[in-house]
Design a protein around this motif. Structure first.
Motif, PDB file in Angstrom:
ATOM      1  N   LEU A   1      37.002  48.200  73.179  1.00 45.67           N
ATOM      2  CA  LEU A   1      35.966  47.369  72.578  1.00 45.67           C
ATOM      3  C   LEU A   1      35.640  47.908  71.189  1.00 45.67           C
ATOM      4  O   LEU A   1      35.297  49.076  71.034  1.00 45.67           O
ATOM      5  N   LEU A   2      35.743  47.056  70.201  1.00 45.52           N
ATOM      6  CA  LEU A   2      35.490  47.444  68.824  1.00 45.52           C
ATOM      7  C   LEU A   2      34.062  47.066  68.465  1.00 45.52           C
ATOM      8  O   LEU A   2      33.669  45.906  68.590  1.00 45.52           O
ATOM      9  N   VAL A   3      33.293  48.066  68.039  1.00 43.69           N
ATOM     10  CA  VAL A   3      31.908  47.856  67.631  1.00 43.69           C
ATOM     11  C   VAL A   3      31.881  47.768  66.118  1.00 43.69           C
ATOM     12  O   VAL A   3      32.353  48.666  65.425  1.00 43.69           O
ATOM     13  N   GLY A   4      31.332  46.681  65.604  1.00 43.43           N
ATOM     14  CA  GLY A   4      31.228  46.493  64.169  1.00 43.43           C
ATOM     15  C   GLY A   4      29.781  46.313  63.755  1.00 43.43           C
ATOM     16  O   GLY A   4      29.001  45.686  64.459  1.00 43.43           O
ATOM     17  N   ASP A   5      29.414  46.893  62.635  1.00 47.11           N
ATOM     18  CA  ASP A   5      28.072  46.740  62.073  1.00 47.11           C
ATOM     19  C   ASP A   5      28.095  45.511  61.177  1.00 47.11           C
ATOM     20  O   ASP A   5      28.646  45.541  60.082  1.00 47.11           O
ATOM     21  N   GLY A   6      27.540  44.418  61.656  1.00 45.88           N
ATOM     22  CA  GLY A   6      27.545  43.179  60.899  1.00 45.88           C
ATOM     23  C   GLY A   6      26.709  43.244  59.640  1.00 45.88           C
ATOM     24  O   GLY A   6      26.923  42.477  58.708  1.00 45.88           O
ATOM     25  N   THR A   7      25.761  44.169  59.591  1.00 42.46           N
ATOM     26  CA  THR A   7      24.907  44.301  58.423  1.00 42.46           C
ATOM     27  C   THR A   7      25.676  44.921  57.264  1.00 42.46           C
ATOM     28  O   THR A   7      25.634  44.424  56.142  1.00 42.46           O
ATOM     29  N   SER A   8      26.417  45.984  57.530  1.00 40.37           N
ATOM     30  CA  SER A   8      27.166  46.667  56.466  1.00 40.37           C
ATOM     31  C   SER A   8      28.619  46.220  56.398  1.00 40.37           C
ATOM     32  O   SER A   8      29.305  46.480  55.425  1.00 40.37           O
ATOM     33  N   GLY A   9      29.102  45.572  57.468  1.00 39.30           N
ATOM     34  CA  GLY A   9      30.500  45.164  57.518  1.00 39.30           C
ATOM     35  C   GLY A   9      31.438  46.261  57.972  1.00 39.30           C
ATOM     36  O   GLY A   9      32.646  46.076  58.033  1.00 39.30           O
ATOM     37  N   GLU A  10      30.914  47.422  58.324  1.00 41.35           N
ATOM     38  CA  GLU A  10      31.739  48.549  58.758  1.00 41.35           C
ATOM     39  C   GLU A  10      32.101  48.430  60.233  1.00 41.35           C
ATOM     40  O   GLU A  10      31.318  47.941  61.030  1.00 41.35           O
ATOM     41  N   ARG A  11      33.311  48.886  60.554  1.00 40.68           N
ATOM     42  CA  ARG A  11      33.707  49.009  61.957  1.00 40.68           C
ATOM     43  C   ARG A  11      33.366  50.439  62.367  1.00 40.68           C
ATOM     44  O   ARG A  11      33.775  51.376  61.699  1.00 40.68           O
ATOM     45  N   LEU A  12      32.638  50.567  63.450  1.00 42.76           N
ATOM     46  CA  LEU A  12      32.209  51.891  63.869  1.00 42.76           C
ATOM     47  C   LEU A  12      33.300  52.629  64.631  1.00 42.76           C
ATOM     48  O   LEU A  12      33.721  53.687  64.227  1.00 42.76           O
ATOM     49  N   LEU A  13      33.741  52.071  65.729  1.00 46.27           N
ATOM     50  CA  LEU A  13      34.777  52.699  66.532  1.00 46.27           C
ATOM     51  C   LEU A  13      35.174  51.806  67.685  1.00 46.27           C
ATOM     52  O   LEU A  13      34.497  50.830  67.969  1.00 46.27           O
ATOM     53  N   ALA A  14      36.265  52.154  68.305  1.00 45.76           N
ATOM     54  CA  ALA A  14      36.693  51.469  69.526  1.00 45.76           C
ATOM     55  C   ALA A  14      36.369  52.373  70.698  1.00 45.76           C
ATOM     56  O   ALA A  14      36.638  53.573  70.661  1.00 45.76           O
ATOM     57  N   VAL A  15      35.753  51.799  71.719  1.00 38.71           N
ATOM     58  CA  VAL A  15      35.380  52.544  72.914  1.00 38.71           C
ATOM     59  C   VAL A  15      35.995  51.851  74.127  1.00 38.71           C
ATOM     60  O   VAL A  15      36.292  50.655  74.077  1.00 38.71           O
ATOM     61  N   PRO A  16      36.183  52.568  75.231  1.00 37.14           N
ATOM     62  CA  PRO A  16      36.867  51.972  76.374  1.00 37.14           C
ATOM     63  C   PRO A  16      36.019  51.019  77.217  1.00 37.14           C
ATOM     64  O   PRO A  16      36.565  50.187  77.932  1.00 37.14           O
ATOM     65  N   ALA A  17      34.687  51.119  77.153  1.00 38.15           N
ATOM     66  CA  ALA A  17      33.851  50.319  78.044  1.00 38.15           C
ATOM     67  C   ALA A  17      32.618  49.779  77.324  1.00 38.15           C
ATOM     68  O   ALA A  17      32.155  50.369  76.346  1.00 38.15           O
ATOM     69  N   MET A  18      32.087  48.669  77.827  1.00 36.92           N
ATOM     70  CA  MET A  18      30.925  48.030  77.216  1.00 36.92           C
ATOM     71  C   MET A  18      29.711  48.953  77.198  1.00 36.92           C
ATOM     72  O   MET A  18      28.975  48.986  76.227  1.00 36.92           O
ATOM     73  N   ARG A  19      29.513  49.711  78.233  1.00 38.41           N
ATOM     74  CA  ARG A  19      28.362  50.632  78.249  1.00 38.41           C
ATOM     75  C   ARG A  19      28.423  51.608  77.076  1.00 38.41           C
ATOM     76  O   ARG A  19      27.410  51.898  76.457  1.00 38.41           O
ATOM     77  N   GLU A  20      29.604  52.102  76.778  1.00 39.88           N
ATOM     78  CA  GLU A  20      29.750  53.022  75.650  1.00 39.88           C
ATOM     79  C   GLU A  20      29.488  52.306  74.326  1.00 39.88           C
ATOM     80  O   GLU A  20      28.888  52.870  73.416  1.00 39.88           O
ATOM     81  N   ALA A  21      29.922  51.058  74.212  1.00 42.61           N
ATOM     82  CA  ALA A  21      29.659  50.276  73.002  1.00 42.61           C
ATOM     83  C   ALA A  21      28.160  50.101  72.802  1.00 42.61           C
ATOM     84  O   ALA A  21      27.643  50.264  71.691  1.00 42.61           O
TER      85      ALA A  21
END
Length: 106
Positions: free
Chosen positions: A72-92
């Motif tokens: 799961l790729l978490v992206g900061d829509g405010t800054s446009g940055e991609r934070l990281l990919a994590v294996p599970a939704m809870r971690e995201a």
């Protein structure tokens, strides 16, 4: 929202699942100012938009969570940055929560 599944029931990369959405909704229930929306890209890929509101300042931040082959790729829509990919939704969700709490503490 229903995710696209193959014959074996495996979810297709690029689509968050109903389970992902339910996990995000459960996480958001106890957090004032959090909102979870299931959306679709122009290419038909499902993703989640999570908005958070700072209770002190009222500042709103938008986040996106999409499924990739890496997780799961978490992206900061405010800054446009991609934070990281994590294996599970809870971690995201924890990553988003920590980024939100960390920004509020600054």
């Amino acid at each position: 929202m229903s995710a696209t599944a193959g014959r074996d029931g495996a979810e297709r990369a690029g689509s968050v699942t109903d389970a992902d959405r339910l996990t995000a909704l459960r996480f958001a229930i106890g957090r004032p100012g959090w909102r979870v929306e299931a959306l679709t890209t122009a290419r038909g890929e499902a993703f989640l938009r999570i908005t958070t509101t700072d209770q002190g300042t009222g500042a709103v931040r938008a986040w996106s969570v999409t499924r990739t082959r890496e997780g799961l790729l978490v992206g900061d829509g405010t800054s446009g940055e991609r934070l990281l990919a994590v294996p599970a939704m809870r971690e995201a969700l924890v990553e988003i929560w920590e980024a939100t709490v960390g920004a509020a503490a600054d």
